[in-house]
Scaffold this motif. Structure first.
Motif, PDB file in Angstrom:
ATOM      1  N   LEU A  29       0.843  -1.192   0.000  1.00  0.00           N
ATOM      2  CA  LEU A  29       0.000   0.000   0.000  1.00  0.00           C
ATOM      3  C   LEU A  29       0.877   1.239   0.000  1.00  0.00           C
ATOM      4  O   LEU A  29       1.895   1.291   0.694  1.00  0.00           O
ATOM      5  CB  LEU A  29      -0.900   0.031   1.237  1.00  0.00           C
ATOM      6  CG  LEU A  29      -1.904  -1.094   1.406  1.00  0.00           C
ATOM      7  CD1 LEU A  29      -2.653  -0.940   2.735  1.00  0.00           C
ATOM      8  CD2 LEU A  29      -2.893  -1.126   0.251  1.00  0.00           C
ATOM      9  N   GLU A  32      -0.514   7.130   0.560  1.00  0.00           N
ATOM     10  CA  GLU A  32      -1.799   7.746   0.213  1.00  0.00           C
ATOM     11  C   GLU A  32      -2.929   6.750   0.426  1.00  0.00           C
ATOM     12  O   GLU A  32      -3.963   7.089   1.008  1.00  0.00           O
ATOM     13  CB  GLU A  32      -1.765   8.238  -1.243  1.00  0.00           C
ATOM     14  CG  GLU A  32      -2.964   9.104  -1.631  1.00  0.00           C
ATOM     15  CD  GLU A  32      -4.192   8.291  -2.020  1.00  0.00           C
ATOM     16  OE1 GLU A  32      -5.318   8.759  -1.769  1.00  0.00           O
ATOM     17  OE2 GLU A  32      -4.034   7.187  -2.559  1.00  0.00           O
ATOM     18  N   GLN A  33      -2.738   5.514  -0.029  1.00  0.00           N
ATOM     19  CA  GLN A  33      -3.769   4.489   0.150  1.00  0.00           C
ATOM     20  C   GLN A  33      -3.995   4.192   1.626  1.00  0.00           C
ATOM     21  O   GLN A  33      -5.138   4.136   2.088  1.00  0.00           O
ATOM     22  CB  GLN A  33      -3.382   3.198  -0.578  1.00  0.00           C
ATOM     23  CG  GLN A  33      -3.471   3.277  -2.077  1.00  0.00           C
ATOM     24  CD  GLN A  33      -2.861   2.052  -2.749  1.00  0.00           C
ATOM     25  OE1 GLN A  33      -1.790   1.587  -2.374  1.00  0.00           O
ATOM     26  NE2 GLN A  33      -3.555   1.549  -3.763  1.00  0.00           N
ATOM     27  N   ALA A  36      -5.783   7.034   3.310  1.00  0.00           N
ATOM     28  CA  ALA A  36      -7.204   7.084   2.945  1.00  0.00           C
ATOM     29  C   ALA A  36      -8.001   6.034   3.716  1.00  0.00           C
ATOM     30  O   ALA A  36      -9.112   6.303   4.178  1.00  0.00           O
ATOM     31  CB  ALA A  36      -7.366   6.884   1.435  1.00  0.00           C
ATOM     32  N   ILE A  37      -7.451   4.854   3.871  1.00  0.00           N
ATOM     33  CA  ILE A  37      -8.138   3.781   4.593  1.00  0.00           C
ATOM     34  C   ILE A  37      -8.342   4.157   6.053  1.00  0.00           C
ATOM     35  O   ILE A  37      -9.409   3.924   6.626  1.00  0.00           O
ATOM     36  CB  ILE A  37      -7.348   2.457   4.473  1.00  0.00           C
ATOM     37  CG1 ILE A  37      -7.347   1.959   3.031  1.00  0.00           C
ATOM     38  CG2 ILE A  37      -7.923   1.393   5.408  1.00  0.00           C
ATOM     39  CD1 ILE A  37      -6.313   0.875   2.745  1.00  0.00           C
ATOM     40  N   ASP A 103     -10.073  -0.227  -3.784  1.00  0.00           N
ATOM     41  CA  ASP A 103     -10.732   1.075  -3.863  1.00  0.00           C
ATOM     42  C   ASP A 103     -11.856   1.183  -2.833  1.00  0.00           C
ATOM     43  O   ASP A 103     -12.067   2.244  -2.249  1.00  0.00           O
ATOM     44  CB  ASP A 103     -11.305   1.296  -5.268  1.00  0.00           C
ATOM     45  CG  ASP A 103     -10.234   1.306  -6.340  1.00  0.00           C
ATOM     46  OD1 ASP A 103      -9.090   1.741  -6.060  1.00  0.00           O
ATOM     47  OD2 ASP A 103     -10.527   0.868  -7.470  1.00  0.00           O
ATOM     48  N   ARG A 106     -11.345   2.230   1.026  1.00  0.00           N
ATOM     49  CA  ARG A 106     -11.016   3.623   1.334  1.00  0.00           C
ATOM     50  C   ARG A 106     -12.132   4.322   2.118  1.00  0.00           C
ATOM     51  O   ARG A 106     -11.938   5.425   2.609  1.00  0.00           O
ATOM     52  CB  ARG A 106     -10.707   4.381   0.052  1.00  0.00           C
ATOM     53  CG  ARG A 106      -9.471   3.852  -0.663  1.00  0.00           C
ATOM     54  CD  ARG A 106      -9.343   4.457  -2.051  1.00  0.00           C
ATOM     55  NE  ARG A 106      -8.948   5.839  -1.982  1.00  0.00           N
ATOM     56  CZ  ARG A 106      -7.698   6.280  -2.110  1.00  0.00           C
ATOM     57  NH1 ARG A 106      -6.722   5.421  -2.331  1.00  0.00           N
ATOM     58  NH2 ARG A 106      -7.428   7.559  -2.034  1.00  0.00           N
ATOM     59  N   THR A 107     -13.298   3.684   2.190  1.00  0.00           N
ATOM     60  CA  THR A 107     -14.407   4.247   2.974  1.00  0.00           C
ATOM     61  C   THR A 107     -14.715   3.302   4.132  1.00  0.00           C
ATOM     62  O   THR A 107     -14.422   2.106   4.064  1.00  0.00           O
ATOM     63  CB  THR A 107     -15.678   4.429   2.130  1.00  0.00           C
ATOM     64  OG1 THR A 107     -16.185   3.143   1.755  1.00  0.00           O
ATOM     65  CG2 THR A 107     -15.412   5.281   0.886  1.00  0.00           C
ATOM     66  N   LEU A 111     -14.779  -0.694   3.742  1.00  0.00           N
ATOM     67  CA  LEU A 111     -13.877  -1.532   4.534  1.00  0.00           C
ATOM     68  C   LEU A 111     -14.669  -2.596   5.283  1.00  0.00           C
ATOM     69  O   LEU A 111     -14.303  -3.772   5.287  1.00  0.00           O
ATOM     70  CB  LEU A 111     -13.071  -0.666   5.502  1.00  0.00           C
ATOM     71  CG  LEU A 111     -12.063  -1.357   6.403  1.00  0.00           C
ATOM     72  CD1 LEU A 111     -11.033  -2.151   5.603  1.00  0.00           C
ATOM     73  CD2 LEU A 111     -11.367  -0.322   7.292  1.00  0.00           C
TER      74      LEU A 111
END
Length: 125
Positions: A29, A32-33, A36-37, A103, A106-107, A111
């Motif tokens: 990861l 940035e990833q 975001a998570i 993707d 990330r929310t 998740l």
């Protein structure tokens, strides 16, 4: 003579932060990833990975980190500890989930949905 007990919340933050750093490394990861998570900036995610930042037990990032570790453990068991297979699964479109898991996680909802999906598949095996 009384011995001072370690701060349990701080210890939990250290353990979870180290586990998340390992997950990020295994799954390759980016900062940035990972940020975001967890709801952190990429710079803070970088400090977490290097050990310069620890999650606080009372933070939302700590809670999201618990979900991330749960997903990692479930997917790792499902994939037989094959990190490349896990990475491939995360980056491939999933019709059931209607998107790429990498993707979706990330929310908060994504998740949780992805973790539940993997847990459901583990239960069938």
């Amino acid at each position: 003579m009384a011995t001072a007990l370690p701060d349990r919340a701080a210890d939990q933050g250290r353990v979870l932060s180290e586990a998340i750093a390992r997950v990020a490394g295994c799954w390759k990861l980016t900062n940035e990833q990972l940020g975001a998570i967890l709801g952190l900036s990429p710079a803070t995610a970088s400090r977490l990975r290097s050990g310069g930042f620890r999650l606080d037990r009372s933070s939302k990032a700590f809670e999201l980190g618990q979900y991330l570790v749960r997903l990692f453990r479930s997917l790792d068991a499902l994939m037989g500890s094959d990190d490349l297979a896990s990475i491939s699964w995360l980056r491939t479109a999933n019709l059931d989930l209607d998107g790429r898991p990498i993707d979706l996680i990330r929310t908060v909802r994504g998740l949780n949905d992805v973790a539940d999906y993997v847990d459901d598949h583990r239960a069938q095996i």
